[in-house]
Scaffold this motif. Structure first.
Motif, PDB file in Angstrom:
ATOM      1  N   UNK A 102       0.798  -1.069  -0.029  1.00 15.99           N
ATOM      2  CA  UNK A 102      -0.045  -0.008  -0.035  1.00 15.99           C
ATOM      3  C   UNK A 102       0.967   1.294   0.127  1.00 15.99           C
ATOM      4  N   UNK A 103       0.595   2.040  -0.761  1.00 13.35           N
ATOM      5  CA  UNK A 103       1.500   3.512  -0.911  1.00 13.35           C
ATOM      6  C   UNK A 103       0.645   4.671  -0.853  1.00 13.35           C
ATOM      7  N   UNK A 104       1.311   5.781  -0.158  1.00 13.19           N
ATOM      8  CA  UNK A 104       0.347   6.925   0.083  1.00 13.19           C
ATOM      9  C   UNK A 104       1.349   8.002  -0.459  1.00 13.19           C
ATOM     10  N   UNK A 105       0.842   8.985  -1.086  1.00 13.80           N
ATOM     11  CA  UNK A 105       1.634  10.135  -1.686  1.00 13.80           C
ATOM     12  C   UNK A 105       1.109  11.348  -0.806  1.00 13.80           C
TER      13      UNK A 105
ATOM     14  N   UNK B 110       5.319   7.087   0.852  1.00 14.68           N
ATOM     15  CA  UNK B 110       5.372   6.212   1.753  1.00 14.68           C
ATOM     16  C   UNK B 110       4.858   4.965   1.402  1.00 14.68           C
ATOM     17  N   UNK B 111       5.545   3.841   1.509  1.00 14.34           N
ATOM     18  CA  UNK B 111       5.128   2.320   0.910  1.00 14.34           C
ATOM     19  C   UNK B 111       5.062   1.597   2.219  1.00 14.34           C
TER      20      UNK B 111
ATOM     21  N   UNK C  69      -2.465  13.126  -0.785  1.00 15.35           N
ATOM     22  CA  UNK C  69      -3.072  13.529  -1.978  1.00 15.35           C
ATOM     23  C   UNK C  69      -3.475  12.291  -2.755  1.00 15.35           C
ATOM     24  N   UNK C  70      -2.849  11.190  -2.637  1.00 11.75           N
ATOM     25  CA  UNK C  70      -3.020  10.162  -3.678  1.00 11.75           C
ATOM     26  C   UNK C  70      -2.727   8.618  -2.776  1.00 11.75           C
ATOM     27  N   UNK C  71      -3.659   7.632  -3.045  1.00 13.86           N
ATOM     28  CA  UNK C  71      -3.571   6.340  -2.663  1.00 13.86           C
ATOM     29  C   UNK C  71      -3.252   5.372  -3.571  1.00 13.86           C
ATOM     30  N   UNK C  72      -2.526   4.394  -3.223  1.00  8.74           N
ATOM     31  CA  UNK C  72      -1.959   3.343  -4.161  1.00  8.74           C
ATOM     32  C   UNK C  72      -2.117   1.884  -3.566  1.00  8.74           C
ATOM     33  N   UNK C  73      -2.097   0.956  -4.545  1.00  9.96           N
ATOM     34  CA  UNK C  73      -1.823  -0.340  -4.096  1.00  9.96           C
ATOM     35  C   UNK C  73      -1.171  -1.042  -5.091  1.00  9.96           C
TER      36      UNK C  73
ATOM     37  N   UNK D 294       2.288 -11.521 -13.219  1.00  4.40           N
ATOM     38  CA  UNK D 294       1.672 -10.116 -13.565  1.00  4.40           C
ATOM     39  C   UNK D 294       1.772  -9.267 -12.203  1.00  4.40           C
ATOM     40  N   UNK D 295       1.773  -7.963 -12.591  1.00  2.00           N
ATOM     41  CA  UNK D 295       1.758  -6.871 -11.502  1.00  2.00           C
ATOM     42  C   UNK D 295       0.982  -5.834 -11.958  1.00  2.00           C
ATOM     43  N   UNK D 296       0.150  -5.325 -11.210  1.00  3.00           N
ATOM     44  CA  UNK D 296      -0.768  -3.996 -11.508  1.00  3.00           C
ATOM     45  C   UNK D 296      -0.669  -2.791 -10.401  1.00  3.00           C
ATOM     46  N   UNK D 297      -0.337  -1.912 -10.790  1.00  4.11           N
ATOM     47  CA  UNK D 297      -0.511  -0.710  -9.965  1.00  4.11           C
ATOM     48  C   UNK D 297      -1.393   0.067 -10.070  1.00  4.11           C
ATOM     49  N   UNK D 298      -2.419   0.231  -9.022  1.00  2.00           N
ATOM     50  CA  UNK D 298      -3.518   0.934  -9.001  1.00  2.00           C
ATOM     51  C   UNK D 298      -3.517   2.114  -7.945  1.00  2.00           C
ATOM     52  N   UNK D 299      -3.791   3.455  -8.786  1.00  2.00           N
ATOM     53  CA  UNK D 299      -3.716   4.494  -7.799  1.00  2.00           C
ATOM     54  C   UNK D 299      -5.011   5.312  -8.134  1.00  2.00           C
ATOM     55  N   UNK D 300      -5.241   6.164  -7.136  1.00  2.00           N
ATOM     56  CA  UNK D 300      -6.685   7.060  -7.070  1.00  2.00           C
ATOM     57  C   UNK D 300      -6.295   8.181  -6.095  1.00  2.00           C
ATOM     58  N   UNK D 301      -6.577   9.356  -6.805  1.00  2.00           N
ATOM     59  CA  UNK D 301      -6.603  10.390  -5.877  1.00  2.00           C
ATOM     60  C   UNK D 301      -7.479  10.689  -4.931  1.00  2.00           C
TER      61      UNK D 301
END
Length: 653
Positions: A8-11, A19-20, A67-71, A78-85
């Protein structure tokens, strides 16, 4: 296999703030810490990034400084990065996401490389595909009129236990307490358990569409008939014209176009009638006679419909009872017959001959054959009865429309006759009728003509009957019952290892009531809310969710291979406890048993399940301590949002 969560990553809101929080796949991961350090936000961030329609992250430091969340999602190869503001000011939710395919093991990219261009619904479809969900399948949302396509949002019902759910006696699954969710959960359970045949599901969806189309067509035809301007007034005017010696009315009821043509001919003088002395028919008497005939036909049709419904009900009752009896008889077929020893039955354990059982087996076999024959007759007879019922109901509707037209005709004739009786002579009476006809034709000309509705009900009924015949052998309900029986046995095994109340009795997962039920010999069925003790509620939640994930892993269920739990230890001390979170005695033993069952399940699945737990407790036992991936405490200054991001005091999280 579907996916697990790598990180889980936050910007932050300033350049370079990233921060991951990494997680181990195929393992138990525990994040422990004090209150208001952002632990519960981890689960809501995952929920938000998996195409949530709302913004579940609670107000506090996370909302304020992120400001932005990501997983990062990982599947084999396979790997998929998903981010959402985070939602912009005055907006409830962000409606676009960034979905970035990556090479396995790639880190979170800088925020400058993220392009938020995928609409929410498209993102949900992509995530569903990445999870292995077949979006062409349509399943019914129980108790609702429409069908739904399973998606990643439905899979999360079995992957998340929020803080207010994990020990809730009334809510077994995630989001079960929200409006309409219970019906949707009931609808998607068969699909995720593997009880739904995709081809059969497509046929069921097609059948539902055809039934809806037939219903809508019948409604349109009814409205079309009801709005027809020739319903009663035109027929009454024809009767008045005949009474006034302006035309000779023929036998039968003319169509709308024919009625208009006859009335127009009266105005143009193209038709001549026979002298009054030669006419002895009474239009009002004829209309009343037709009404009597229609009422008799209406009553007979209603009686026939009642008989057909009764026959269908009896068929259904008999089929249910006969099917149950056949199942009981089939379950008795324990003895095997030795074909080479003159049909002598054998013991199922030692295979020694049991001569006395041969007659019993023969009787059971005869009963089974007879019941199967009866059920086959019933299954072939029911569609014919349903077809007859549909035809008679259609005929009943036509009779009702005819009665309504007849009543209009009687009313118009009566009113016209009263007006004619006041006219002094035949000429004035004829002129009065012509005036009424002229007014009617002018009115009809100004009315919009209803669009002609094509009556293809017979074709639709044939298609429906064909699909019903194809689906008559569908065993989805039987498969689901069988699967739930096996799952319930495993839940009981886990409940016994946790020493839960009533675990010595048969335990079953009831997908209709969405709860756990213990079938006790003395008290009868006991539902989870009636079991008492928060330890039981927590234990049965854990046992149920772990068992379901075992089933998903073993049967390739298209559900994320991750189970997220928020503070299981809350049963033993308050979640807002601010002191040293330690436990003693039996409470400690019970909590460690919970983690031991989780760890045993994860290990038995050999990497096929990931469990993420956010906790307030911090236990020294290896079954807990060895799986801690992060500690967020005031004493070490660690939290989801780093202290250097915080520019002003903020007491919430």
């Amino acid at each position: 296999m579907t996916f697990q969560i790598n990180a889980v990553t936050v910007y932050g809101k300033h350049p370079g703030q990233v921060r991951t929080v990494p997680f181990h796949t195929g393992a138990l991961n525990i994040v422990t810490g004090d209150s208001r350090r952002g632990k519960s936000a981890l689960l809501t961030i995952i929920d938000y990034c998996l195409a949530s329609s709302d913004y579940p992250v609670k107000a506090g430091k996370v909302r304020t400084y992120v400001s932005t969340y990501a997983i990062t999602l990982s599947a084999p190869g396979r790997q998929l990065f998903v981010a959402r503001q985070a939602p912009a000011a005055k907006k409830n939710v962000s409606t676009v996401l960034c979905l970035l395919p990556q090479a396995p093991g790639s880190p979170a990219p800088p925020i400058e490389e993220l392009a938020f261009s995928t609409p929410l619904e498209a993102a949900k479809d992509i995530l569903s595909d990445f999870c292995g969900i077949d979006r062409t399948v349509q399943v019914p949302a129980v108790a609702r009129a429409q069908t739904i396509a399973p998606s990643i949002r439905h899979a999360l019902y079995f992957c998340v236990q929020a803080q207010n759910e994990i020990a809730n006696p009334d809510l077994l699954f995630h989001s079960q307490g929200e409006e309409w969710r219970p019906n949707i959960i009931r609808g998607v359970v068969p699909y995720f358990l593997g009880a739904v045949d995709p081809e059969q599901a497509a046929l069921r969806h097609r059948l539902q569409l055809l039934r809806r189309e037939l219903s809508e067509l019948e409604a349109k035809l009814t409205v079309s008939r009801a709005l027809s301007p020739a319903a009663g007034q035109a027929l009454a005017l024809l009767a008045e014209a005949a009474e006034a010696n302006l035309l000779v009315r023929g036998d039968g009821e003319p169509s709308f176009e024919d009625a208009l043509h006859l009335l127009a001919s009266v105005l143009s003088g193209e038709l001549s009638a026979e002298p009054p002395s030669e006419r002895d028919d009474d239009p009002l008497a004829q209309a009343m006679a037709r009404r009597s005939e229609l009422r008799r036909a209406h009553g007979a049709t209603r009686m026939r419909i009642a008989d057909l419904k009764r026959a269908l009900e009896e068929n259904s009752d008999f089929a249910g009872q006969a099917g149950e009896q056949r199942s009981r008889l089939a379950s008795l077929g324990l003895l095997r017959v030795n074909r080479q020893a003159a049909q002598v039955a054998q013991c199922p354990v030692c295979e020694s001959p049991v001569t006395s059982a041969t007659a019993t087996m023969a009787a059971i076999t005869r009963d089974l054959e007879q019941l199967s024959g009866d059920l086959q007759v019933i299954s072939s007879d029911t569609p014919a009865l349903q077809s007859q019922l549909a035809r008679h109901e259609e005929h009943l509707q036509a009779l009702r429309s005819a009665l309504a037209r007849n009543q209009d005709e009687i009313n118009e004739i009566s009113a016209g006759l009263r007006a004619l009786q006041q006219e002094p002579d035949q000429a004035q009476r004829a002129a009065h009728v012509r005036g009424r006809i002229s007014l009617y034709l002018d009115t009809v000309a100004q009315q919009p003509r209803t669009e002609r509705v094509e009556d293809n009900r017979d074709q639709l009924r044939q298609q429906i009957a064909g699909l019903e015949a194809q689906l008559s052998d569908d065993t989805q309900d039987d498969r689901l019952t069988s699967y739930l029986s096996l799952i319930s046995q495993r839940i009981r095994d886990k409940a016994q290892s946790l020493a839960l109340d009533h675990s010595k009795s048969p335990i079953r997962l009831d997908v209709n009531k969405l709860t756990i039920i213990a079938d006790t010999p003395d008290e009868g069925p006991i539902r989870l809310p009636d079991m008492g003790s928060a330890e039981n509620h927590l234990g049965y939640h854990i046992a149920t969710l772990l068992t379901l994930h075992e089933w998903f892993s073993e049967h390739s269920g298209p559900v994320p291979r991750v189970l997220m739990l928020d503070q299981p230890s809350q049963v033993y001390f308050p979640p807002d406890h601010t002191g040293d979170p330690t436990l003693q005695g039996n409470d400690l033993t019970q909590l460690l048993d919970v983690y031991r069952v989780i760890d045993d399940t994860v290990r038995s699945l050999d990497g096929a399940l990931q469990v993420i737990v956010v906790e307030h407790a911090d236990l020294a036992d290896p079954v807990f301590h060895d799986h801690v991936v992060d500690r967020w405490r005031h004493s070490n200054g660690q939290a989801l949002v780093p202290e250097e991001w915080i520019t002003e005091p903020d007491g919430d999280s």
